[in-house]
Design a protein around this motif. Structure first.
Motif, PDB file in Angstrom:
ATOM      1  N   LEU A  58       8.505   8.889   3.007  1.00 52.69           N
ATOM      2  CA  LEU A  58       9.103   7.159   2.509  1.00 52.69           C
ATOM      3  C   LEU A  58       8.711   7.353   1.478  1.00 52.69           C
ATOM      4  O   LEU A  58       8.970   5.628   0.471  1.00 52.69           O
ATOM      5  N   THR A  59       7.570   6.808   0.755  1.00 55.88           N
ATOM      6  CA  THR A  59       7.335   6.986  -0.853  1.00 55.88           C
ATOM      7  C   THR A  59       8.357   7.628  -2.019  1.00 55.88           C
ATOM      8  O   THR A  59       8.694   7.399  -2.886  1.00 55.88           O
ATOM      9  N   LYS A  60       9.719   8.295  -0.950  1.00 57.99           N
ATOM     10  CA  LYS A  60      11.094   8.123  -1.587  1.00 57.99           C
ATOM     11  C   LYS A  60      11.893   7.087  -2.202  1.00 57.99           C
ATOM     12  O   LYS A  60      12.036   6.868  -3.270  1.00 57.99           O
ATOM     13  N   PHE A  61      11.235   6.556  -1.678  1.00 58.18           N
ATOM     14  CA  PHE A  61      12.217   5.186  -1.397  1.00 58.18           C
ATOM     15  C   PHE A  61      10.594   3.807  -2.143  1.00 58.18           C
ATOM     16  O   PHE A  61      11.590   2.308  -2.915  1.00 58.18           O
ATOM     17  N   GLU A  62      10.090   3.691  -1.739  1.00 60.71           N
ATOM     18  CA  GLU A  62       8.695   2.381  -2.269  1.00 60.71           C
ATOM     19  C   GLU A  62       7.603   2.980  -2.425  1.00 60.71           C
ATOM     20  O   GLU A  62       6.695   3.928  -1.501  1.00 60.71           O
ATOM     21  N   ASN A  63       6.611   2.390  -3.187  1.00 60.16           N
ATOM     22  CA  ASN A  63       5.640   2.774  -3.261  1.00 60.16           C
ATOM     23  C   ASN A  63       4.434   2.087  -1.881  1.00 60.16           C
ATOM     24  O   ASN A  63       5.126   1.859  -1.004  1.00 60.16           O
ATOM     25  N   LYS A 106      -4.082 -10.347  -0.443  1.00 61.62           N
ATOM     26  CA  LYS A 106      -4.695 -10.523  -1.586  1.00 61.62           C
ATOM     27  C   LYS A 106      -3.231  -9.329  -2.496  1.00 61.62           C
ATOM     28  O   LYS A 106      -3.216  -9.226  -3.365  1.00 61.62           O
ATOM     29  N   MET A 107      -3.458  -7.926  -1.466  1.00 62.71           N
ATOM     30  CA  MET A 107      -3.154  -7.178  -2.269  1.00 62.71           C
ATOM     31  C   MET A 107      -1.564  -7.318  -1.936  1.00 62.71           C
ATOM     32  O   MET A 107      -0.519  -6.868  -2.565  1.00 62.71           O
ATOM     33  N   LEU A 108      -1.254  -7.699  -0.808  1.00 64.43           N
ATOM     34  CA  LEU A 108       0.642  -7.570  -0.447  1.00 64.43           C
ATOM     35  C   LEU A 108       0.723  -9.366  -1.530  1.00 64.43           C
ATOM     36  O   LEU A 108       2.212  -9.272  -1.723  1.00 64.43           O
ATOM     37  N   MET A 109       0.155 -10.349  -2.155  1.00 61.87           N
ATOM     38  CA  MET A 109       0.417 -10.793  -2.651  1.00 61.87           C
ATOM     39  C   MET A 109       1.075 -10.521  -3.562  1.00 61.87           C
ATOM     40  O   MET A 109       1.651 -11.287  -5.196  1.00 61.87           O
ATOM     41  N   LYS A 110       0.488  -9.433  -4.309  1.00 64.70           N
ATOM     42  CA  LYS A 110       0.632  -8.544  -5.653  1.00 64.70           C
ATOM     43  C   LYS A 110       2.514  -8.426  -5.883  1.00 64.70           C
ATOM     44  O   LYS A 110       2.373  -7.537  -4.979  1.00 64.70           O
ATOM     45  N   ARG A 111       2.940  -8.799  -7.010  1.00 66.48           N
ATOM     46  CA  ARG A 111       4.049  -8.159  -6.529  1.00 66.48           C
ATOM     47  C   ARG A 111       4.602  -7.310  -7.134  1.00 66.48           C
ATOM     48  O   ARG A 111       5.710  -6.366  -6.395  1.00 66.48           O
ATOM     49  N   GLN A 112       3.700  -6.535  -7.845  1.00 64.70           N
ATOM     50  CA  GLN A 112       3.508  -5.223  -7.741  1.00 64.70           C
ATOM     51  C   GLN A 112       3.023  -4.302  -6.934  1.00 64.70           C
ATOM     52  O   GLN A 112       3.563  -2.722  -7.014  1.00 64.70           O
ATOM     53  N   ASN A 113       2.731  -4.423  -5.588  1.00 67.94           N
ATOM     54  CA  ASN A 113       1.912  -3.905  -4.688  1.00 67.94           C
ATOM     55  C   ASN A 113       3.276  -2.948  -4.259  1.00 67.94           C
ATOM     56  O   ASN A 113       4.235  -3.732  -4.283  1.00 67.94           O
ATOM     57  N   ALA A 114       2.128  -2.394  -3.492  1.00 73.29           N
ATOM     58  CA  ALA A 114       3.274  -0.908  -2.662  1.00 73.29           C
ATOM     59  C   ALA A 114       4.081  -2.224  -1.279  1.00 73.29           C
ATOM     60  O   ALA A 114       3.659  -3.367  -0.788  1.00 73.29           O
ATOM     61  N   ARG A 115       4.900  -2.215  -0.986  1.00 70.43           N
ATOM     62  CA  ARG A 115       6.106  -2.859  -0.049  1.00 70.43           C
ATOM     63  C   ARG A 115       5.767  -1.838   1.503  1.00 70.43           C
ATOM     64  O   ARG A 115       6.616  -2.593   2.529  1.00 70.43           O
ATOM     65  N   ILE A 116       4.947  -0.417   1.486  1.00 65.31           N
ATOM     66  CA  ILE A 116       4.958  -0.464   2.700  1.00 65.31           C
ATOM     67  C   ILE A 116       3.194   0.117   2.984  1.00 65.31           C
ATOM     68  O   ILE A 116       2.780   0.181   2.149  1.00 65.31           O
ATOM     69  N   ILE A 117       2.709  -0.600   4.192  1.00 67.16           N
ATOM     70  CA  ILE A 117       1.496  -0.511   4.500  1.00 67.16           C
ATOM     71  C   ILE A 117       1.629   0.642   6.159  1.00 67.16           C
ATOM     72  O   ILE A 117       1.978  -0.640   7.281  1.00 67.16           O
TER      73      ILE A 117
END
Length: 212
Positions: A58-63, A106-117
């Motif tokens: 999945l890191t082919k698409f998102e962090n 807090k992690m998810l509110m950062k715009r540049q954070n990973a979009r997969i958890i």
């Protein structure tokens, strides 16, 4: 008050999706980049290996942020990475020990954070990730894919939250005896997990059979 939309408006909506290839396309089709997936099974059946291989793909698409909440990031988890043959040069995947819900927010509110958890796993969050919290996370972060891992009892995930996650999910992987049974809103299929030859997941030799 909630407002409905017309069929025309709905059909004109644009969605950001994962356009998979290879074995992942066969079993997953095309999926929206958000929502919930579930991976569940008994211990020592290949659940973590499958999760790590899927995460790396999945890191082919998102962090991606992998929260090893139950096992931590010690020696045994290091061995899991080694068995799955995760590329140590891949900087798009980050590993964390247990994070509480406030830290995840807090992690998810950062715009540049990973979009997969990836949350490994539901048992570690039995006290603070209740069903209402899961619904809130899904509502507040519609562009984030949450992959919930869980133990299994009578072929279903344990904990109320994990059971809800399966009801809400687009994709689930039920792991038994180094085999992943893939279902949900996808083509589905059966993946064979071989911890000794995990490289098969990166090529065309992996066995795949459609589930009945």
């Amino acid at each position: 008050m909630a407002r409905g939309i017309t069929a025309k408006t709905l059909l004109n909506k644009k969605f950001k999706t994962f356009v998979f290839d290879g074995i992942w396309k066969e079993v997953l089709g095309e999926q929206e980049r958000g929502g919930i997936w579930v991976i569940y099974g008994n211990e020592k059946n290949g659940k973590t290996t499958l999760a790590l291989l899927l995460s790396e793909y999945l890191t082919k698409f998102e962090n991606l942020n992998y929260v090893s909440a139950e096992e931590g990031t010690g020696f045994t988890f290091q061995q899991n990475l080694s068995r799955a043959q995760i590329d140590f040069k891949n900087t798009k995947i980050k590993f964390y020990d247990y994070l509480d819900i406030e830290e995840i927010d807090k992690m998810l509110m950062k715009r540049q954070n990973a979009r997969i958890i990836v949350l490994d796993n539901a048992t570690a969050y039995v006290d603070d990730l209740k069903t209402a919290v899961l619904r809130r996370l899904k509502r507040d972060y519609p562009d984030v894919l949450f992959i919930i891992m869980a133990h299994m009892e009578k072929n279903e995930p344990t904990t109320a939250m994990a059971k809800l996650a399966k009801k809400l999910c687009n994709v689930y992987f039920r792991i038994e005896g180094l085999t992943a049974f893939v279902g949900g809103r996808c083509p589905g299929g059966i993946l064979t997990i071989n911890e000794q030859t995990a490289m098969l997941f990166h090529g065309s030799e992996i066995k795949n059979k459609k589930s009945s």
